[in-house]
Design a protein around this motif. Structure first.
Motif, PDB file in Angstrom:
ATOM      1  N   ILE A 128       0.873  -1.177   0.000  1.00  0.00           N
ATOM      2  CA  ILE A 128       0.000   0.000   0.000  1.00  0.00           C
ATOM      3  C   ILE A 128       0.908   1.224   0.000  1.00  0.00           C
ATOM      4  CG2 ILE A 128      -1.876   1.205   1.196  1.00  0.00           C
ATOM      5  CD1 ILE A 128      -2.601  -1.418   2.540  1.00  0.00           C
ATOM      6  N   LYS A 129       0.988   1.912  -1.126  1.00  0.00           N
ATOM      7  CA  LYS A 129       1.953   2.997  -1.280  1.00  0.00           C
ATOM      8  C   LYS A 129       1.718   4.127  -0.290  1.00  0.00           C
ATOM      9  CE  LYS A 129       2.853   2.126  -6.195  1.00  0.00           C
ATOM     10  NZ  LYS A 129       2.826   2.673  -7.567  1.00  0.00           N
ATOM     11  N   GLU A 130       0.449   4.446  -0.029  1.00  0.00           N
ATOM     12  CA  GLU A 130       0.150   5.522   0.918  1.00  0.00           C
ATOM     13  C   GLU A 130       0.628   5.158   2.320  1.00  0.00           C
ATOM     14  OE1 GLU A 130      -1.518   8.662   0.124  1.00  0.00           O
ATOM     15  OE2 GLU A 130      -0.665   7.911  -1.741  1.00  0.00           O
ATOM     16  N   LEU A 131       0.483   3.904   2.714  1.00  0.00           N
ATOM     17  CA  LEU A 131       0.970   3.459   4.023  1.00  0.00           C
ATOM     18  C   LEU A 131       2.485   3.446   4.059  1.00  0.00           C
ATOM     19  CD1 LEU A 131       0.491   2.331   6.839  1.00  0.00           C
ATOM     20  CD2 LEU A 131       0.199   0.062   5.823  1.00  0.00           C
ATOM     21  N   ILE A 171       0.372  22.120   2.432  1.00  0.00           N
ATOM     22  CA  ILE A 171       1.446  21.124   2.476  1.00  0.00           C
ATOM     23  C   ILE A 171       1.339  20.364   3.784  1.00  0.00           C
ATOM     24  CG2 ILE A 171       3.931  20.820   2.789  1.00  0.00           C
ATOM     25  CD1 ILE A 171       4.454  22.749   0.632  1.00  0.00           C
ATOM     26  N   GLU A 172       1.317  19.048   3.682  1.00  0.00           N
ATOM     27  CA  GLU A 172       1.371  18.159   4.835  1.00  0.00           C
ATOM     28  C   GLU A 172       2.546  17.221   4.640  1.00  0.00           C
ATOM     29  OE1 GLU A 172      -0.313  17.853   7.594  1.00  0.00           O
ATOM     30  OE2 GLU A 172      -1.863  19.378   7.310  1.00  0.00           O
ATOM     31  N   GLY A 173       3.550  17.349   5.528  1.00  0.00           N
ATOM     32  CA  GLY A 173       4.752  16.540   5.367  1.00  0.00           C
ATOM     33  C   GLY A 173       5.498  16.939   4.112  1.00  0.00           C
ATOM     34  N   SER A 174       5.705  15.994   3.207  1.00  0.00           N
ATOM     35  CA  SER A 174       6.381  16.277   1.939  1.00  0.00           C
ATOM     36  C   SER A 174       5.394  16.377   0.785  1.00  0.00           C
ATOM     37  CB  SER A 174       7.403  15.161   1.644  1.00  0.00           C
ATOM     38  OG  SER A 174       6.749  13.913   1.503  1.00  0.00           O
ATOM     39  N   ARG A 175       4.102  16.392   1.072  1.00  0.00           N
ATOM     40  CA  ARG A 175       3.080  16.359   0.028  1.00  0.00           C
ATOM     41  C   ARG A 175       2.361  17.694  -0.056  1.00  0.00           C
ATOM     42  NH1 ARG A 175      -1.193  11.514  -0.419  1.00  0.00           N
ATOM     43  NH2 ARG A 175       0.592  10.641  -1.504  1.00  0.00           N
ATOM     44  N   SER A 176       2.228  18.214  -1.268  1.00  0.00           N
ATOM     45  CA  SER A 176       1.469  19.433  -1.526  1.00  0.00           C
ATOM     46  C   SER A 176       0.208  19.074  -2.300  1.00  0.00           C
ATOM     47  CB  SER A 176       2.316  20.437  -2.322  1.00  0.00           C
ATOM     48  OG  SER A 176       2.736  19.871  -3.554  1.00  0.00           O
ATOM     49  N   GLU A 190       3.797  13.145   7.823  1.00  0.00           N
ATOM     50  CA  GLU A 190       3.400  12.655   6.509  1.00  0.00           C
ATOM     51  C   GLU A 190       1.938  12.205   6.562  1.00  0.00           C
ATOM     52  OE1 GLU A 190       4.703  12.644   3.683  1.00  0.00           O
ATOM     53  OE2 GLU A 190       6.845  12.967   3.928  1.00  0.00           O
ATOM     54  N   ILE A 191       1.268  12.260   5.435  1.00  0.00           N
ATOM     55  CA  ILE A 191      -0.119  11.816   5.390  1.00  0.00           C
ATOM     56  C   ILE A 191      -0.327  10.869   4.215  1.00  0.00           C
ATOM     57  CG2 ILE A 191      -0.983  13.954   6.421  1.00  0.00           C
ATOM     58  CD1 ILE A 191      -2.069  14.654   3.599  1.00  0.00           C
ATOM     59  N   GLY A 192      -1.291   9.981   4.375  1.00  0.00           N
ATOM     60  CA  GLY A 192      -1.755   9.126   3.301  1.00  0.00           C
ATOM     61  C   GLY A 192      -3.262   9.282   3.191  1.00  0.00           C
ATOM     62  N   VAL A 240      -9.305   2.337  -0.527  1.00  0.00           N
ATOM     63  CA  VAL A 240      -8.657   2.533  -1.819  1.00  0.00           C
ATOM     64  C   VAL A 240      -7.759   3.762  -1.716  1.00  0.00           C
ATOM     65  CG1 VAL A 240      -9.007   2.962  -4.277  1.00  0.00           C
ATOM     66  CG2 VAL A 240     -10.614   1.501  -3.033  1.00  0.00           C
ATOM     67  N   GLU A 241      -6.535   3.628  -2.203  1.00  0.00           N
ATOM     68  CA  GLU A 241      -5.587   4.742  -2.142  1.00  0.00           C
ATOM     69  C   GLU A 241      -6.028   5.890  -3.052  1.00  0.00           C
ATOM     70  OE1 GLU A 241      -1.317   3.466  -2.124  1.00  0.00           O
ATOM     71  OE2 GLU A 241      -2.222   1.580  -2.753  1.00  0.00           O
ATOM     72  N   VAL A 242      -5.689   7.110  -2.619  1.00  0.00           N
ATOM     73  CA  VAL A 242      -5.933   8.307  -3.420  1.00  0.00           C
ATOM     74  C   VAL A 242      -4.567   8.896  -3.767  1.00  0.00           C
ATOM     75  CG1 VAL A 242      -7.032  10.574  -3.524  1.00  0.00           C
ATOM     76  CG2 VAL A 242      -8.121   8.718  -2.248  1.00  0.00           C
ATOM     77  N   PRO A 243      -3.995   8.527  -4.924  1.00  0.00           N
ATOM     78  CA  PRO A 243      -2.636   8.987  -5.254  1.00  0.00           C
ATOM     79  C   PRO A 243      -2.555  10.474  -5.555  1.00  0.00           C
ATOM     80  CG  PRO A 243      -3.577   7.767  -7.091  1.00  0.00           C
ATOM     81  CD  PRO A 243      -4.544   7.629  -5.956  1.00  0.00           C
TER      82      PRO A 243
END
Length: 460
Positions: A75-78, A299-304, A261-263, A273-276
Motif C-alpha cells: 500500500i503505497k500511501e501506508l 502542504i502536509e509533510g512532503s506532500r502538496s 506525513e499523510i496518506g 482505496v488509495e488516493v494517489p
C-alpha cells in the motif's frame, strides 16, 4: 505468597508514586494520578518490564551501519507514512476512532504481505475468527501464510508468536489485552503499560514488526497512559468522519522516517482505496463562478495538494454574531475577521461568518490565512475569485502578507494542476524569480505585500 501493593500512575507521563497527589511529580500536570494495583512478590521485587540482557557499552565509531531493508506493505500511501516501508523489529501504534477503518487497513496490509509469502499473525481480542474471515472475504482472497488468533491473553499470543515465527504481528486492540501477572482490568493503565513492555521486548529481541491498534478518547488521544506513545517507534493516527468516504492516515511520530506525513484513502465496499492525487480528489464538486469559494495550496509533510476554502458571510439575527470554522483553527478565523474589520474597514460585527475547508481535511498551517481572507472578502462583497487562481500566504495583525515555507513546491503543484495565476507573498515571489530553479512560464505569479491588494483580484 504474592502481596498486593497500591501505586498511583500518571495518565500523561506514566510516573508512579506511592501516594496520591494533586500534581504529578513527574510532568507537573494536575489531577492525572490514578490508582492502579500491581503485584509484588514475596521477595519484595516487582516484575521487570524488560529483562537485563547484560549488554556492554560500545564505541560509536565501532558500530557498522548497513542499509536497512524495509518490507513494503503493498500500500503505497501506508509506505509513504511509514517512511518507505516496515522496519524489522519496529513497534507501530495505529490510533483512531472506532469504526474509522484501522482494522480494515491492517487487514489489507496483511493480504499484500501474505501474497508475497510473508508470515503474518493477526491477533484480535475484539472479533472471533469467523468475523475476521467475513471481513477478509470482502477484501479479497488471502494466501496461506496468514494466521488468525482470537485471544486476549498476552502470554498465549507470545506463545503463538514463538510457534508461528511471523515477520509481522497485528494486535487488535491493545485495550482488550491482559496480562495474568497484573491485577487490573483489561484496558486499564497498568495492563496497557505492561503489555506494551512485553510487545516491545518481543519486537526488539526477535526482530518481529508489531502493529498495535489503539482506540482514541474523545480528546483525540490514544486511550491509556500517554507513555504508550513514547514507548513505540511510530505513531499513526487514522482520521476522518466515519460517515464520510475519505480517510487520512497521519504520522505524528516516526523514529525511522519523517513525521507529519499523510496518506489519503477512500472507503469503498471492498475496503480502503488509495488516493494517489489528493488535489484532484479534494477539488471534486467545486462550484464554478460562485462567491466565497477560493483555492489554496497546502502542504502536509512532503506532500502538496490543492484544497477549496469556502466562506459564507450573512446578516445575523442574533445579538452576538456566530462564528464557525470547519477544517481549520477557530481562533485563527476570529483573528483574521478582526484583521479584516480593522485594516480594511469591513464591518462584520453584525454578520455571521462560516469558514469551511471542503473535502474533510484539517489544515492548521498559517499559509491558509490568505485564502481565508479572500473567501471572506468574496462572500461579503459578492465578487467572484477567478476559478483558475490559487492563493497561499500568512497574514499578520497589521494586514501584511508574510512569506511561507516550501513556496516552490506549492507553485509547482498549482502549475501541474492547471491553474494559471498564483497569488502569493511578495517575498516568496522574489525568491522564486531570483532562484531560477523553477520553471514558472506556465503560471502567472502575483506577489502582494498587504491584504488591501486582494481587492484588485476580486474585482477582475
Amino acid at each position: 505468597m504474592a502481596k498486593e501493593k497500591k501505586l498511583f500512575y500518571c495518565k500523561e507521563c506514566g510516573a508512579e508514586t506511592g501516594k496520591w497527589q494533586g500534581q504529578c511529580p513527574g510532568c507537573g500536570e494536575w489531577n492525572t494520578l490514578v490508582e492502579a494495583p500491581v503485584i509484588k512478590t514475596a521477595a519484595g521485587k516487582t516484575k521487570a518490564a524488560v529483562p537485563v540482557s547484560g549488554a556492554e557499552p560500545t564505541r560509536m565509531k565501532d558500530i557498522a551501519i548497513e542499509g536497512e531493508q524495509r518490507l513494503l506493505t503493498g500500500i503505497k500511501e501506508l509506505d509513504r507514512v511509514l517512511g518507505g516501508g516496515i522496519v524489522a523489529g519496529s513497534l507501530v501504534l495505529v490510533g483512531g476512532d472506532p469504526g474509522i477503518g484501522k482494522s480494515t487497513l491492517l487487514l489489507q496490509m496483511c493480504k499484500h504481505l501474505s501474497d508475497k509469502g510473508e508470515k503474518v499473525l493477526y491477533a484480535s481480542g475484539e472479533e472471533s475468527l469467523k468475523q475476521i474471515k467475513l471481513r477478509g472475504d470482502r477484501i479479497g482472497e488471502f494466501a496461506d501464510s496468514i494466521y488468525l488468533l482470537s485471544e486476549t491473553s498476552i502470554s498465549i499470543i507470545d506463545r503463538a508468536i514463538q510457534n508461528v515465527k511471523p515477520g509481522v504481528v497485528i494486535i487488535d486492540s491493545i485495550q482488550t489485552m491482559y496480562d495474568e501477572n497484573v491485577d487490573a482490568a483489561p484496558g486499564s493503565m497498568s495492563q496497557v503499560r505492561e503489555i506494551t513492555s512485553v510487545l516491545l521486548r518481543i519486537a526488539k529481541s526477535r526482530g518481529v514488526s508489531i502493529f498495535i491498534v489503539g482506540h482514541v478518547t474523545k480528546e483525540g488521544n490514544v486511550a491509556g497512559p500517554r507513555m504508550l506513545e513514547h514507548m513505540v517507534d511510530t505513531v499513526l493516527y487514522f482520521e476522518g468522519d466515519a460517515a464520510a468516504a475519505y480517510r487520512i492516515l497521519r504520522g505524528v511520530k516516526n523514529r525511522f522516517g519523517s513525521t507529519n506525513e499523510i496518506g489519503v484513502f477512500e472507503m469503498k465496499g471492498r475496503g480502503l482505496v488509495e488516493v494517489p492525487n489528493p488535489s484532484e480528489y479534494m477539488m471534486q464538486g467545486k462550484p464554478v463562478g460562485e462567491s466565497g469559494s477560493v483555492v489554496a495550496c497546502a502542504i502536509e509533510g512532503s506532500r502538496s495538494f490543492m484544497i477549496e476554502v469556502q466562506a459564507l458571510v450573512c446578516q445575523t439575527y442574533f445579538n452576538m454574531p456566530r462564528r464557525t470554522a470547519a477544517g481549520t483553527d477557530y481562533n485563527r478565523v476570529n483573528l483574521l475577521i478582526a484583521v479584516l474589520e480593522k485594516r480594511l474597514g469591513i464591518r462584520l460585527s453584525d454578520c455571521d461568518a462560516y469558514v469551511n475547508v471542503a473535502g474533510g481535511m484539517r489544515i492548521t498551517e498559517p499559509a491558509l490565512d490568505l485564502a481565508i481572507i479572500a473567501a471572506l472578502l468574496s462572500s461579503q462583497s459578492g465578487k467572484v475569485m477567478d476559478d483558475r487562481t490559487v492563493l497561499f500566504g500568512e497574514v499578520g495583525l497589521v494586514g501584511e502578507v508574510r512569506a511561507v515555507p516550501q513556496c516552490e513546491k506549492r507553485v509547482a503543484e498549482a502549475a501541474k494542476t492547471g491553474y494559471g495565476t498564483c497569488i502569493l507573498p511578495y517575498a516568496n515571489k522574489m525568491a522564486i524569480e531570483q532562484g531560477g530553479n523553477l520553471d514558472v512560464s506556465g503560471i502567472r505569479l502575483v506577489g502582494i505585500q498587504n491584504i488591501r491588494e486582494l481587492t484588485h483580484s476580486l474585482s477582475q
